[in-house]
Design a protein around this motif. Structure first.
Motif, mmCIF file in Angstrom:
data_model
loop_
_atom_site.group_PDB
_atom_site.id
_atom_site.type_symbol
_atom_site.label_atom_id
_atom_site.label_comp_id
_atom_site.label_asym_id
_atom_site.label_seq_id
_atom_site.Cartn_x
_atom_site.Cartn_y
_atom_site.Cartn_z
ATOM 1 N N LEU A 1 23.811 4.021 25.154
ATOM 2 C CA LEU A 1 22.525 3.402 24.830
ATOM 3 C C LEU A 1 21.451 3.598 25.902
ATOM 4 O O LEU A 1 20.288 3.795 25.578
ATOM 5 N N PRO A 2 21.797 3.524 27.202
ATOM 6 C CA PRO A 2 20.732 3.664 28.202
ATOM 7 C C PRO A 2 20.063 5.043 28.227
ATOM 8 O O PRO A 2 18.954 5.173 28.746
ATOM 9 N N LEU B 1 22.572 -3.075 27.675
ATOM 10 C CA LEU B 1 23.196 -2.122 28.598
ATOM 11 C C LEU B 1 22.189 -1.289 29.397
ATOM 12 O O LEU B 1 22.425 -1.027 30.575
ATOM 13 N N PRO B 2 21.089 -0.834 28.804
ATOM 14 C CA PRO B 2 20.188 0.008 29.599
ATOM 15 C C PRO B 2 19.518 -0.709 30.777
ATOM 16 O O PRO B 2 19.053 -0.040 31.698
ATOM 17 N N PHE C 1 32.931 0.941 19.427
ATOM 18 C CA PHE C 1 32.456 0.062 18.355
ATOM 19 C C PHE C 1 31.686 0.837 17.292
ATOM 20 O O PHE C 1 31.785 0.542 16.105
ATOM 21 N N GLU C 2 30.923 1.832 17.729
ATOM 22 C CA GLU C 2 30.203 2.655 16.748
ATOM 23 C C GLU C 2 31.198 3.282 15.768
ATOM 24 O O GLU C 2 30.945 3.371 14.572
ATOM 25 N N LEU D 1 27.183 7.691 32.474
ATOM 26 C CA LEU D 1 27.162 6.689 33.543
ATOM 27 C C LEU D 1 27.052 7.383 34.903
ATOM 28 O O LEU D 1 26.299 6.955 35.777
ATOM 29 N N PRO E 1 34.757 -2.708 28.154
ATOM 30 C CA PRO E 1 33.541 -2.679 27.328
ATOM 31 C C PRO E 1 33.346 -1.276 26.789
ATOM 32 O O PRO E 1 33.380 -0.324 27.541
ATOM 33 N N ARG F 1 7.246 1.622 30.949
ATOM 34 C CA ARG F 1 6.745 3.002 30.832
ATOM 35 C C ARG F 1 5.229 3.021 30.670
ATOM 36 O O ARG F 1 4.544 3.842 31.277
ATOM 37 N N ARG G 1 24.631 -4.101 12.479
ATOM 38 C CA ARG G 1 24.595 -2.976 13.399
ATOM 39 C C ARG G 1 23.176 -2.454 13.461
ATOM 40 O O ARG G 1 22.466 -2.561 12.492
ATOM 41 N N TYR H 1 23.418 8.862 35.251
ATOM 42 C CA TYR H 1 22.350 7.917 35.614
ATOM 43 C C TYR H 1 22.249 7.830 37.142
ATOM 44 O O TYR H 1 21.155 7.790 37.710
ATOM 45 N N PHE I 1 28.724 -7.598 19.485
ATOM 46 C CA PHE I 1 30.096 -7.165 19.733
ATOM 47 C C PHE I 1 30.688 -7.851 20.959
ATOM 48 O O PHE I 1 31.868 -8.187 20.978
ATOM 49 N N PHE J 1 16.535 5.504 27.601
ATOM 50 C CA PHE J 1 15.602 4.662 28.341
ATOM 51 C C PHE J 1 15.526 4.939 29.834
ATOM 52 O O PHE J 1 14.653 4.426 30.509
ATOM 53 N N VAL J 2 16.475 5.723 30.364
ATOM 54 C CA VAL J 2 16.385 6.050 31.784
ATOM 55 C C VAL J 2 15.209 7.001 32.004
ATOM 56 O O VAL J 2 14.648 7.542 31.052
ATOM 57 N N SER J 3 14.831 7.185 33.273
ATOM 58 C CA SER J 3 13.707 8.044 33.619
ATOM 59 C C SER J 3 14.180 9.255 34.398
ATOM 60 O O SER J 3 14.704 9.069 35.489
ATOM 61 N N PRO J 4 14.002 10.450 33.903
ATOM 62 C CA PRO J 4 13.559 10.783 32.539
ATOM 63 C C PRO J 4 14.685 10.558 31.544
ATOM 64 O O PRO J 4 15.847 10.568 31.945
ATOM 65 N N PRO J 5 14.334 10.360 30.245
ATOM 66 C CA PRO J 5 15.376 10.222 29.214
ATOM 67 C C PRO J 5 16.363 11.379 29.302
ATOM 68 O O PRO J 5 15.966 12.530 29.483
ATOM 69 N N PHE K 1 19.970 0.371 34.201
ATOM 70 C CA PHE K 1 19.760 1.795 34.499
ATOM 71 C C PHE K 1 18.314 2.266 34.378
ATOM 72 O O PHE K 1 17.995 3.368 34.783
ATOM 73 N N VAL K 2 17.439 1.437 33.793
ATOM 74 C CA VAL K 2 16.040 1.848 33.717
ATOM 75 C C VAL K 2 15.431 1.782 35.118
ATOM 76 O O VAL K 2 16.021 1.238 36.044
ATOM 77 N N SER K 3 14.231 2.370 35.259
ATOM 78 C CA SER K 3 13.560 2.410 36.558
ATOM 79 C C SER K 3 12.277 1.613 36.520
ATOM 80 O O SER K 3 11.383 1.980 35.780
#
Lengths: 339, 339
Positions: A274-275, B274-275, A74-75, A245, A69, B252, B68, A248, B74, A278-282, B278-280
């Motif tokens: 992408l994550p 994907l996120p 892909f971008e 990865l 994956p 959030r 996109r 995170y 994808f 959105f993770v904490s903190p970004p 990994f988010v909290s």
């Protein structure tokens, strides 16, 4: 007889723009198109040079072999496709669900059947395993490798990871950090960029700056690394984590062990997946130059298809960009950033 | 003369497997291949039926038009490509960086030049704007729409979003929640699934279960929704958020307003982007059935290319799957889940 390159140079535009203008692409402005067409006439450019090359190969298909994956690949494929389509090509997506052996098979299939040129994305395997790529290189068939470990003299669009790491770590140093560590699997070119940031400022990395401990570039390994880090380097105020990865996991491990990010430890990743928003903190991280990589790959392929770039002369380098978010803070501001 | 479908039915395998076996794909096991070949002989199947169809169209290219940025599309394209390649086709990736008008242009280009069949991915625009799709349908050219809003009788591989929402909300109800709300843009079929979960258990949704407030499916709008929610519905213990991107913001907003997830409010998203891992806290959400969607799309296209599926008979539905992570908890367990 002129080449696309000469016309591009005289017109002050890219080879890509020349190819697009001569292919009749709609998005080249009229004035530029006229200038290119005039130059092509003046310089006795044979506008069907590219077309004849294609005819010989009996295809206007460019195959892009991509592993999964990988949203990062892909971008880049999207940009490559947009550029090649504008120049009259069809981009075939070939998804490799396996490893290097499968890649060799897919490449052979693409070449045997139709592909006028091939772009091979993403890293897999060592130089020893790249016999299929070396063979393609020697055959003279147009190709480009994209964001892959450089293999001898193969034509590759490279991402200058050390430059990206140097920019990010330099930003930490300029923000007052000195006790900055490097966390991740050992033996990466990223380490050079880490050292470079210090060197550029007449500084030395702190003692024991590099921690590897057998870690992998996974969230799980990152979590173990983050949990262990405050005990291993209690004086550290910032760290570079090998990849997003991994980062995170590092943030989770640090947080779980009571070391707040960024209040206690600033964390920088690599990839801008992408994550990361959105993770904490970004996550502050280093973003791939997708647009530039895709354009350079298209330019190399078009140059090879048109006979203007010889095998071995198609390596290009794009520099990634540091993206600052909320996982880092300056020490000398005396206050934390607001998310 | 038999069809692939009849052979598949008698052999107890999918149409796809039959097409692959007859195309000589290496990954069909020898016994299955022999059974299929025997049936083809017995039933007087013309093995070159598919090939002849292709010859008439002078191409073995299937164009996949993808918008996109969309990592979800994808994932599906990768499966589609794998399946079609196994049946001897080349998948052309066409990246649409624009809207419906650009899509119409790209589709016309693909059809005019070469494509034997077309898969059009992702949603864009209303039925009124789908004139290019309706025209393709009427022309009889093989196509399939993938995960798009259904347009009249066009052949589409649909994702049954209501079923996914019903599974997720049902899980909340079975975990003891009753004060469950629906947050997001109004007017979605997701609402039907929400109601269905209650109905299946002989329950009624709570008063004022649906909150829209002009919100969009973005993280920013989700954040506003999450911040406002505890004040709007103080009795609520769980909510379904329209999409993952919206849910990231909702979490959030909730957290910022002092409502801990999942201790105070359980949150479910939709998409499994994907996120979400990994988010909290990691988001409980509804995952697209990428594998099934890709396979169904390939099956419809192969069926149409082989003349066994007529225009209007190519709609299929795949059911998404609820993925439980740490943003939800059961009320009747009397304790929180461990991350």
């Amino acid at each position: 007889v002129a080449t696309l390159k000469e016309i591009a140079s005289r017109a002050g535009v890219s080879i890509r723009t020349v190819a697009r203008a001569l292919a009749g692409a709609a998005d080249v402005n009229a004035e530029t198109r006229a200038r290119i067409e005039n130059l092509a006439r003046e310089l006795d450019y044979r506008p069907n040079q590219l077309a004849r090359g294609l005819k010989l190969r009996r295809s206007h298909i460019v195959a892009a072999i991509v592993h999964r994956p990988d949203e990062l690949a892909f971008e880049k494929v999207c940009v490559l496709e947009r550029e090649l389509r504008a120049a009259g090509f069809v981009v075939q997506l070939v998804f490799n669900g396996g490893g290097v052996a499968e890649e060799a098979g897919l490449l052979a299939e693409a070449l045997a059947h139709h592909a006028a040129a091939v772009a091979v994305f993403t890293a897999a395997g060592s130089a020893d395993e790249a016999a299929h790529l070396t063979a393609m290189h020697k055959s003279g068939h147009p190709y480009v490798l994209v964001d892959r470990q450089p293999v001898r003299s193969l034509d590759t669009v490279l991402i200058d990871r050390p430059a990206g790491v140097a920019a990010a770590v330099g930003r930490l140093l300029d923000g007052g950090h000195r006790q900055v560590c490097y966390l991740g699997p050992a033996g990466s070119e990223r380490e050079d960029g880490f050292r470079q940031a210090f060197r550029d400022r007449g500084l030395e990395p702190p003692r024991g700056w590099k921690l590897s401990e057998g870690w992998q570039a996974t969230p799980e390994s990152g979590r173990a690394a983050g949990a262990a880090f405050p005990g291993l380097r209690p004086e550290a105020t910032a760290l570079f984590a090998y990849s997003d990865l991994f980062a995170y996991g590092v943030i989770r491990g640090l947080t779980a062990s009571g070391a707040a990010v960024p209040e206690r430890i600033s964390v920088v990743g690599f990839d801008d997946r992408l994550p990361s928003r959105f993770v904490s903190p970004p996550l502050s991280t280093i973003a791939h130059p997708h647009e530039e990589v895709g354009k350079l790959a298209a330019e190399v392929l078009l140059g090879k298809l048109g006979g203007e770039i010889k095998p071995g002369a198609g390596t290009r380098t794009a520099v990634p960009r540091y993206v600052e978010r909320q996982s880092t803070r300056d020490l000398n501001l005396g206050k934390e950033r607001q998310p």
